[in-house]
Scaffold this active site. Structure first.
Site, PDB file in Angstrom:
ATOM      1  N   SER A 105      32.446  34.860  50.894  1.00  0.00           N
ATOM      2  CA  SER A 105      33.886  34.735  51.110  1.00  0.00           C
ATOM      3  C   SER A 105      34.278  34.312  52.519  1.00  0.00           C
ATOM      4  O   SER A 105      35.468  34.096  52.784  1.00  0.00           O
ATOM      5  CB  SER A 105      34.591  36.039  50.747  1.00  0.00           C
ATOM      6  OG  SER A 105      34.711  36.145  49.344  1.00  0.00           O
ATOM      7  N   PHE A 169      32.553  37.678  32.575  1.00  0.00           N
ATOM      8  CA  PHE A 169      32.200  36.707  33.596  1.00  0.00           C
ATOM      9  C   PHE A 169      31.241  37.308  34.620  1.00  0.00           C
ATOM     10  O   PHE A 169      30.217  36.703  34.969  1.00  0.00           O
ATOM     11  CB  PHE A 169      33.462  36.193  34.302  1.00  0.00           C
ATOM     12  CG  PHE A 169      33.191  35.114  35.306  1.00  0.00           C
ATOM     13  CD1 PHE A 169      33.202  33.776  34.926  1.00  0.00           C
ATOM     14  CD2 PHE A 169      32.908  35.417  36.625  1.00  0.00           C
ATOM     15  CE1 PHE A 169      32.936  32.778  35.848  1.00  0.00           C
ATOM     16  CE2 PHE A 169      32.639  34.434  37.559  1.00  0.00           C
ATOM     17  CZ  PHE A 169      32.656  33.101  37.167  1.00  0.00           C
ATOM     18  N   SER A 211      41.866  38.600  45.529  1.00  0.00           N
ATOM     19  CA  SER A 211      41.523  37.798  44.350  1.00  0.00           C
ATOM     20  C   SER A 211      40.849  36.502  44.747  1.00  0.00           C
ATOM     21  O   SER A 211      41.414  35.693  45.489  1.00  0.00           O
ATOM     22  CB  SER A 211      42.782  37.481  43.534  1.00  0.00           C
ATOM     23  OG  SER A 211      42.491  36.584  42.486  1.00  0.00           O
ATOM     24  N   ASN A 212      39.649  36.289  44.249  1.00  0.00           N
ATOM     25  CA  ASN A 212      38.954  35.029  44.484  1.00  0.00           C
ATOM     26  C   ASN A 212      39.674  33.855  43.832  1.00  0.00           C
ATOM     27  O   ASN A 212      39.588  32.720  44.302  1.00  0.00           O
ATOM     28  CB  ASN A 212      37.511  35.121  43.968  1.00  0.00           C
ATOM     29  CG  ASN A 212      36.618  35.917  44.894  1.00  0.00           C
ATOM     30  OD1 ASN A 212      36.642  35.748  46.105  1.00  0.00           O
ATOM     31  ND2 ASN A 212      35.830  36.815  44.324  1.00  0.00           N
ATOM     32  N   THR A 352      34.314  38.756  55.946  1.00  0.00           N
ATOM     33  CA  THR A 352      33.027  39.130  55.391  1.00  0.00           C
ATOM     34  C   THR A 352      32.739  38.301  54.151  1.00  0.00           C
ATOM     35  O   THR A 352      33.642  37.715  53.559  1.00  0.00           O
ATOM     36  CB  THR A 352      33.010  40.626  55.015  1.00  0.00           C
ATOM     37  OG1 THR A 352      34.102  40.882  54.131  1.00  0.00           O
ATOM     38  CG2 THR A 352      33.148  41.494  56.249  1.00  0.00           C
ATOM     39  N   GLY A 353      31.481  38.290  53.765  1.00  0.00           N
ATOM     40  CA  GLY A 353      31.108  37.549  52.568  1.00  0.00           C
ATOM     41  C   GLY A 353      29.970  38.225  51.845  1.00  0.00           C
ATOM     42  O   GLY A 353      28.996  38.654  52.467  1.00  0.00           O
TER      43      GLY A 353
END
Length: 405
Positions: A105, A169, A211-212, A352-353
């Site tokens: 992200s 998903f 939300s992505n 962050t990711g």
């Protein structure tokens, strides 16, 4: 902020990618609602010694049970690299400063920067409704693109469901079925369609919801406005000018450039004895504009520094990026960024990711004087302190005392 509140906020800061088999908490932290680092913090991050940081890196491996971690710090004294553990458990190869990894992200910082650049050029407005650029796409189950503006996508106040939280998903993309689906290709339209199967959060404007899907839509809007993909625009506007030679948008290509660590994943199985999988190869179209970026510690520090120093956005747009929307419990969002106030009073801004086999962070002071980027080649956090202590150690200059958990 007391020690426990700081840790809770930093834990949220650590896992905002919202991927896989867990619904992860959205957030950054600040000392108080509405207080964000638009200007340098009053407390000053220490420079020079990184002994506490190296100790925290080692703790991530020794006590956190993680395979390896690599970090780079840039401050007024120069550049420091540290690491602990291994890049490959089979060979014992050590982590190194030049490795490529999936930044998850952190991609959102790049996408938000491009949107703000386009706004500054007058090619779009943050007040534009999603419907203007993507007519009819955001509809159904009370979702309505006619009522959502671009700014609400970028600061997670749209209320749109994150496609990565959909049970079916996430089982396929980052859960137990990942090995059979790691090379699947998804279009942005397919990702949005997954989100449209769920109603929006009704109070998101006052209680943001990470939300992505917001950034999948932002990527699609970049393409509508420019006629080019978000990857092309980010490459031309950010990656090439800053000479980020280790940074790329892989699209549907599943491989990581060399050198790279092996990306180890428990596929978000909370069982401490869960099997560990090699997730190095994966088609990142399941995250797309919300999380497909590949980068290095050095490149992300260079990007963060350039962004905070105003090299990519003019002051008015930086002010918009750093405008906080409080999310309660000392958390909130800017446009593509998050904030935290540490125990010692230093404020950091960054992102962050988290994706399969990779957990990363890039944080720095808002004046652009100091940056820290680190990557863990494992995606589990059995003890949250192994992540948060790295940030505290570098910016506060001391290792955190061990606490019972």
């Amino acid at each position: 902020m007391n020690r426990q509140a700081t840790r809770n906020a930093l834990l949220a800061f650590a896992v905002t990618a919202s991927v896989g088999a867990t619904s992860l908490a959205p957030a950054h932290a600040t000392a108080a609602a509405g207080n964000h680092p638009k200007s340098p913090a009053t407390a000053v991050a220490p420079a020079g010694s990184h002994e506490a940081t190296q100790s925290a890196l080692q703790k991530a491996v020794d006590k956190g049970g993680l395979p390896g971690i690599s970090a780079e710090v840039r401050d007024r004294t120069g550049t420091w690299n540290g690491s602990a553990g291994v890049a490959d458990t089979a060979t014992g190869r050590k982590r190194s400063a030049d490795e490529h990894f999936r930044a998850g992200s952190i991609t959102k910082m790049f996408i938000a920067t491009v949107i703000l650049q386009l706004a500054d050029e007058g090619r779009l407005s943050l007040d534009d409704k999603v419907e203007k650029w993507l007519p009819g796409l955001v509809r159904g189950n009370k979702n309505d693109g006619r009522t959502i503006c671009l700014q609400e996508l970028l600061n997670h106040t749209s209320g749109l469901y994150s496609h990565t939280d959909d049970e079916e998903f996430k089982v396929n993309a980052s859960g137990k079925n990942f090995p059979q689906h790691r090379y699947d290709t998804y279009t942005p339209e397919q990702l949005v369609a997954v989100a449209m199967q769920h109603p929006p959060k009704s109070d998101a404007r006052t209680n943001p919801w990470y939300s992505n899907t917001n950034y999948v839509l932002a990527g699609m809007i970049i393409e509508k406005v420019t006629g080019h993909s978000y990857a092309y625009e980010a490459t031309q506007r950010i990656i090439k000018p800053l000479k980020l030679h280790g940074t790329s948008f892989p699209g549907t290509a599943a491989q990581l450039p060399s050198p790279h660590p092996v990306a180890y994943s428990r596929l978000h199985d909370e069982n401490p004895d869960a099997p560990i999988h090699d997730a190095t190869e994966q088609n990142m179209s399941w995250l797309g504009a919300s999380g497909e970026l590949i980068s290095t510690t050095g490149d992300l520090n260079r990007f963060e520094r350039a962004l905070m120093r105003g090299e990519l956005l003019p002051p008015a747009r930086m002010k918009e990026m750093l405008e906080e929307v409080p999310a309660g419990n000392n958390t909130g969002y800017g446009l593509g960024v998050e904030f935290a106030t540490l125990d010692c009073g230093v404020q950091v801004v960054g992102k962050t990711g988290r994706t399969n086999g990779s957990l990363s962070g890039v944080v720095g002071t808002a004046d652009g004087e100091k940056q820290l980027t680190f990557n863990i080649n494992g995606d589990w956090l059995t003890d949250s302190a192994v992540y948060t202590d790295v940030i505290e150690a570098e910016f506060c200059g001391k290792a955190q005392a061990a606490t019972a958990r």
